[in-house]
Structures are given as C-alpha cells and as structure tokens.
Scaffold this motif. Structure first.
Motif, PDB file in Angstrom:
ATOM      1  N   MET A 244       0.849  -1.197   0.000  1.00  6.51           N
ATOM      2  CA  MET A 244       0.000   0.000   0.000  1.00  6.51           C
ATOM      3  C   MET A 244       0.883   1.245   0.000  1.00  6.51           C
ATOM      4  N   SER A 245       0.638   2.134  -0.938  1.00  6.77           N
ATOM      5  CA  SER A 245       1.449   3.336  -1.042  1.00  6.77           C
ATOM      6  C   SER A 245       1.188   4.269   0.135  1.00  6.77           C
ATOM      7  N   GLN A 246       2.281   4.781   0.729  1.00  8.25           N
ATOM      8  CA  GLN A 246       2.164   5.783   1.783  1.00  8.25           C
ATOM      9  C   GLN A 246       2.282   7.193   1.219  1.00  8.25           C
ATOM     10  N   ARG A 247       2.357   7.281  -0.121  1.00  7.69           N
ATOM     11  CA  ARG A 247       2.497   8.595  -0.746  1.00  7.69           C
ATOM     12  C   ARG A 247       1.156   9.277  -0.972  1.00  7.69           C
ATOM     13  N   VAL A 248       0.069   8.574  -0.645  1.00  7.60           N
ATOM     14  CA  VAL A 248      -1.257   9.180  -0.538  1.00  7.60           C
ATOM     15  C   VAL A 248      -1.824   8.676   0.784  1.00  7.60           C
ATOM     16  N   ARG A 249      -2.125   9.599   1.677  1.00 10.36           N
ATOM     17  CA  ARG A 249      -2.532   9.217   3.027  1.00 10.36           C
ATOM     18  C   ARG A 249      -3.965   9.666   3.301  1.00 10.36           C
ATOM     19  N   LEU A 250      -4.613   8.947   4.215  1.00 18.49           N
ATOM     20  CA  LEU A 250      -5.944   9.314   4.683  1.00 18.49           C
ATOM     21  C   LEU A 250      -5.916   9.369   6.199  1.00 18.49           C
ATOM     22  N   ASP A 251      -6.329  10.499   6.741  1.00 19.29           N
ATOM     23  CA  ASP A 251      -6.381  10.687   8.188  1.00 19.29           C
ATOM     24  C   ASP A 251      -7.764  11.203   8.581  1.00 19.29           C
ATOM     25  N   PHE A 252      -8.152  10.870   9.816  1.00 21.90           N
ATOM     26  CA  PHE A 252      -9.444  11.300  10.333  1.00 21.90           C
ATOM     27  C   PHE A 252      -9.241  12.094  11.620  1.00 21.90           C
ATOM     28  N   ASP A 253     -10.001  13.170  11.747  1.00 24.23           N
ATOM     29  CA  ASP A 253     -10.015  13.977  12.958  1.00 24.23           C
ATOM     30  C   ASP A 253     -11.463  14.347  13.214  1.00 24.23           C
ATOM     31  N   GLY A 254     -12.138  13.548  14.036  1.00 25.39           N
ATOM     32  CA  GLY A 254     -13.564  13.754  14.246  1.00 25.39           C
ATOM     33  C   GLY A 254     -14.314  13.558  12.940  1.00 25.39           C
ATOM     34  N   PRO A 255     -15.193  14.500  12.570  1.00 22.98           N
ATOM     35  CA  PRO A 255     -15.989  14.340  11.353  1.00 22.98           C
ATOM     36  C   PRO A 255     -15.271  14.788  10.083  1.00 22.98           C
ATOM     37  N   ILE A 256     -14.000  15.165  10.198  1.00 24.33           N
ATOM     38  CA  ILE A 256     -13.254  15.685   9.048  1.00 24.33           C
ATOM     39  C   ILE A 256     -12.172  14.694   8.639  1.00 24.33           C
ATOM     40  N   ALA A 257     -12.165  14.330   7.359  1.00 27.80           N
ATOM     41  CA  ALA A 257     -11.131  13.460   6.794  1.00 27.80           C
ATOM     42  C   ALA A 257     -10.177  14.309   5.970  1.00 27.80           C
ATOM     43  N   THR A 258      -8.918  13.905   5.935  1.00 23.38           N
ATOM     44  CA  THR A 258      -7.915  14.616   5.153  1.00 23.38           C
ATOM     45  C   THR A 258      -7.160  13.649   4.261  1.00 23.38           C
ATOM     46  N   ILE A 259      -7.187  13.905   2.962  1.00 17.82           N
ATOM     47  CA  ILE A 259      -6.363  13.175   2.003  1.00 17.82           C
ATOM     48  C   ILE A 259      -5.110  14.012   1.778  1.00 17.82           C
ATOM     49  N   THR A 260      -3.941  13.390   1.859  1.00 14.64           N
ATOM     50  CA  THR A 260      -2.690  14.123   1.677  1.00 14.64           C
ATOM     51  C   THR A 260      -1.864  13.482   0.566  1.00 14.64           C
ATOM     52  N   ASN A 261      -1.553  14.264  -0.462  1.00 14.15           N
ATOM     53  CA  ASN A 261      -0.583  13.839  -1.470  1.00 14.15           C
ATOM     54  C   ASN A 261       0.801  13.996  -0.847  1.00 14.15           C
ATOM     55  N   ASP A 262       1.545  12.893  -0.731  1.00 14.96           N
ATOM     56  CA  ASP A 262       2.806  12.927   0.009  1.00 14.96           C
ATOM     57  C   ASP A 262       3.937  12.329  -0.825  1.00 14.96           C
ATOM     58  N   ASN A 263       4.213  12.975  -1.942  1.00 14.70           N
ATOM     59  CA  ASN A 263       5.340  12.619  -2.805  1.00 14.70           C
ATOM     60  C   ASN A 263       6.098  13.903  -3.143  1.00 14.70           C
ATOM     61  N   PRO A 264       6.540  14.629  -2.104  1.00 16.37           N
ATOM     62  CA  PRO A 264       7.017  16.006  -2.304  1.00 16.37           C
ATOM     63  C   PRO A 264       8.258  16.122  -3.179  1.00 16.37           C
ATOM     64  N   ASP A 265       9.096  15.089  -3.205  1.00 16.87           N
ATOM     65  CA  ASP A 265      10.307  15.162  -4.027  1.00 16.87           C
ATOM     66  C   ASP A 265       9.982  15.290  -5.515  1.00 16.87           C
ATOM     67  N   LYS A 266       8.771  14.865  -5.906  1.00 16.75           N
ATOM     68  CA  LYS A 266       8.325  14.962  -7.293  1.00 16.75           C
ATOM     69  C   LYS A 266       7.128  15.895  -7.418  1.00 16.75           C
ATOM     70  N   HIS A 267       7.034  16.869  -6.517  1.00 20.58           N
ATOM     71  CA  HIS A 267       5.909  17.813  -6.524  1.00 20.58           C
ATOM     72  C   HIS A 267       4.572  17.066  -6.535  1.00 20.58           C
ATOM     73  N   ASN A 268       4.539  15.919  -5.826  1.00 20.84           N
ATOM     74  CA  ASN A 268       3.323  15.111  -5.672  1.00 20.84           C
ATOM     75  C   ASN A 268       2.774  14.594  -7.004  1.00 20.84           C
ATOM     76  N   ALA A 269       3.671  14.323  -7.950  1.00 18.60           N
ATOM     77  CA  ALA A 269       3.261  13.661  -9.187  1.00 18.60           C
ATOM     78  C   ALA A 269       2.760  12.253  -8.862  1.00 18.60           C
ATOM     79  N   PHE A 270       1.747  11.819  -9.589  1.00 21.91           N
ATOM     80  CA  PHE A 270       1.108  10.525  -9.343  1.00 21.91           C
ATOM     81  C   PHE A 270       1.633   9.461 -10.305  1.00 21.91           C
TER      82      PHE A 270
END
Length: 259
Positions: A1-27
């Motif tokens: 499972m890729s860790q370069r796209v993350r999903l986090d939850f904080d109460g009722p709010i979810a956050t998707i994070t593009n985490d491939n910064p060395d490539k400007h988050n290219a997919f």
C-alpha cells in the motif's frame, strides 16, 4: 500500500494528503490505486462530514509522474486503463461529504482535473494551474475540461487546452476556478476552517444542497468523460501519434496529417 497518498481522520473531518514532495506530488499507478482505495473508503463513511485534499511540499500535484509512463506497470489496454481511472475518480461524486481542495504550487494535467471534479478549490498565493496534454500529443481525459467549461466558458478552456498556458491563482479566482486565494501559510488553516463550518451544519441540508449543485453539472460531465475515453483511445492509435514518436526517435521535425 502506497504511503504517498494518506488518509487521516479527525472527528468528522477526513484529510487526504498527497505525500510525494520530491516529485511535486506527481502521481504514478501505485498512488492512483491508493487514491481509489481512499475514495472507496470515504464512500462508506457516513460519519465523515467534510473532506480536505491537500499536498505536502511545494505543490498540490504536478500531474503524472513522467518517469512512470510507459514503464509496463500494468498489463491492461489503454482503453481499460482509462476506464479504471474514470471509475476511480468518479467515486468523488458518491461521497456524502463535500471535498475541499487546498491548491498550492503547481496543479497540472490530470491532477488539476481531479481537483476540478471536487466541490471547492482554494488556492495559495502563487499557485499555478496548467493543462499541457495537447503539447504531448494527447487530450485532457479526466473530466476537468467539462468542469472548466462550465466555470469559465469557451474562451479560457480553449486557451488553456490548446496552448497549454499557465493560469495564475488570481486569474483562477477571477474565472471562478477557485473560490478563495490566501497566503500559503494560511492555506491549511483556511481549508480546516471551511471544513469545520461545513461539518457543523445540519448533515441533511449539506447533502441536499450538494445534490442540487451536482445535478446541474453531472449529466454533461459524464457525457464529456465518455467522449474523452473514445477520443483518447483513438489518438493513441492515430497516425499523428506514430509520427510524433518516430520523429522523436529519429531526431527530426514531425509532419502531422491530422489523422
């Protein structure tokens, strides 16, 4: 499972994070697969009331990782690859919670189009947007052209698609592509404040208001994406595409015939 796209939850709010910064988050394909899993999970989470989609590093996403193109990562046809991509990203429309995209740095190509399919886009000062596909012999094929046409009309979408021009954050605001431009240091906190405001509103009112808005747009977008799949598949097998590849290999100017 890729860790370069993350999903986090904080109460009722979810956050998707593009985490491939060395490539400007290219997919690449692995990141796409993880994104489809995340969207699939969010469809099953009625407790989530708002989603933030953000990026680590300097950019939200610079589009496709060009080093991954043509790498033999998947053993399916071009048409099937596009079908999978469309099905994956269209899951956005099945999530009950609105999705807020926090754009900074570059938002390019298919990634920019994915942002356009979301509910709300805000931008950091200095953010830039681009659709460069035609310069590479293909067309935008992730549905964003249809959204951009609805937002800004024929003139801007033709300019961006046919010339590959860069759209600044202020221009994006003027054309309705983003709804707010804020200092980069305030981008995440602004997105969070917006998400909290949405999450604090009655859930049924948010759902129904969002459905009204989507019903205005989705029939045309689905039709546009169906056309994109057909036309992009044709382009992949066209004489012009073969000529472009041959000219590059032979280090000569291409002679295109429009077929």
């Amino acid at each position: 499972m890729s860790q370069r796209v993350r999903l986090d939850f904080d109460g009722p709010i979810a956050t998707i994070t593009n985490d491939n910064p060395d490539k400007h988050n290219a997919f690449d394909d692995e990141m796409d697969g993880r994104l489809w899993e995340i969207l699939g999970e969010l469809k099953q989470r009625p407790d989530v009331r708002a989603v933030i989609w953000r990026g680590e590093g300097k950019s939200w996403s610079s589009g496709r990782d060009v080093s991954a193109i043509g790498g033999g990562q998947v053993a399916v046809s071009h048409h099937e690859l596009m079908r999978g991509g469309h099905r994956g990203i269209q899951q956005l429309w099945e999530i009950d919670a609105p999705v807020i995209v926090a754009c900074k740095g570059w938002s390019i190509g298919g990634s920019f189009q994915r942002a356009l399919l979301c509910d709300i886009r805000i931008a950091a000062e200095g953010a830039r947007f681009r659709l460069p596909e035609v310069g590479f012999g293909i067309i935008p094929d992730t549905g964003g052209v249809g959204v951009l046409y609805q937002m800004a009309g024929h003139g801007l979408v033709s300019d961006m698609v046919l010339t590959g021009r860069v759209l600044s954050a202020d221009e994006a605001l003027a054309h309705g592509v983003v709804s707010r431009v804020v200092p980069e240091a305030e981008l995440d906190t602004t997105a969070r404040s917006m998400a909290e405001q949405i999450a604090s509103s009655p859930a049924v009112a948010v759902k129904m208001a969002r459905d009204v808005i989507r019903h205005l747009a989705l029939p045309q977008l689905r039709s546009s994406m169906a056309d994109e799949m057909i036309y992009q598949t044709f382009i992949a097998k066209s004489d012009d595409m073969a000529e472009m590849r041959a000219a590059r290999a032979e280090e000569r100017d291409p002679v295109y015939r429009g077929s």
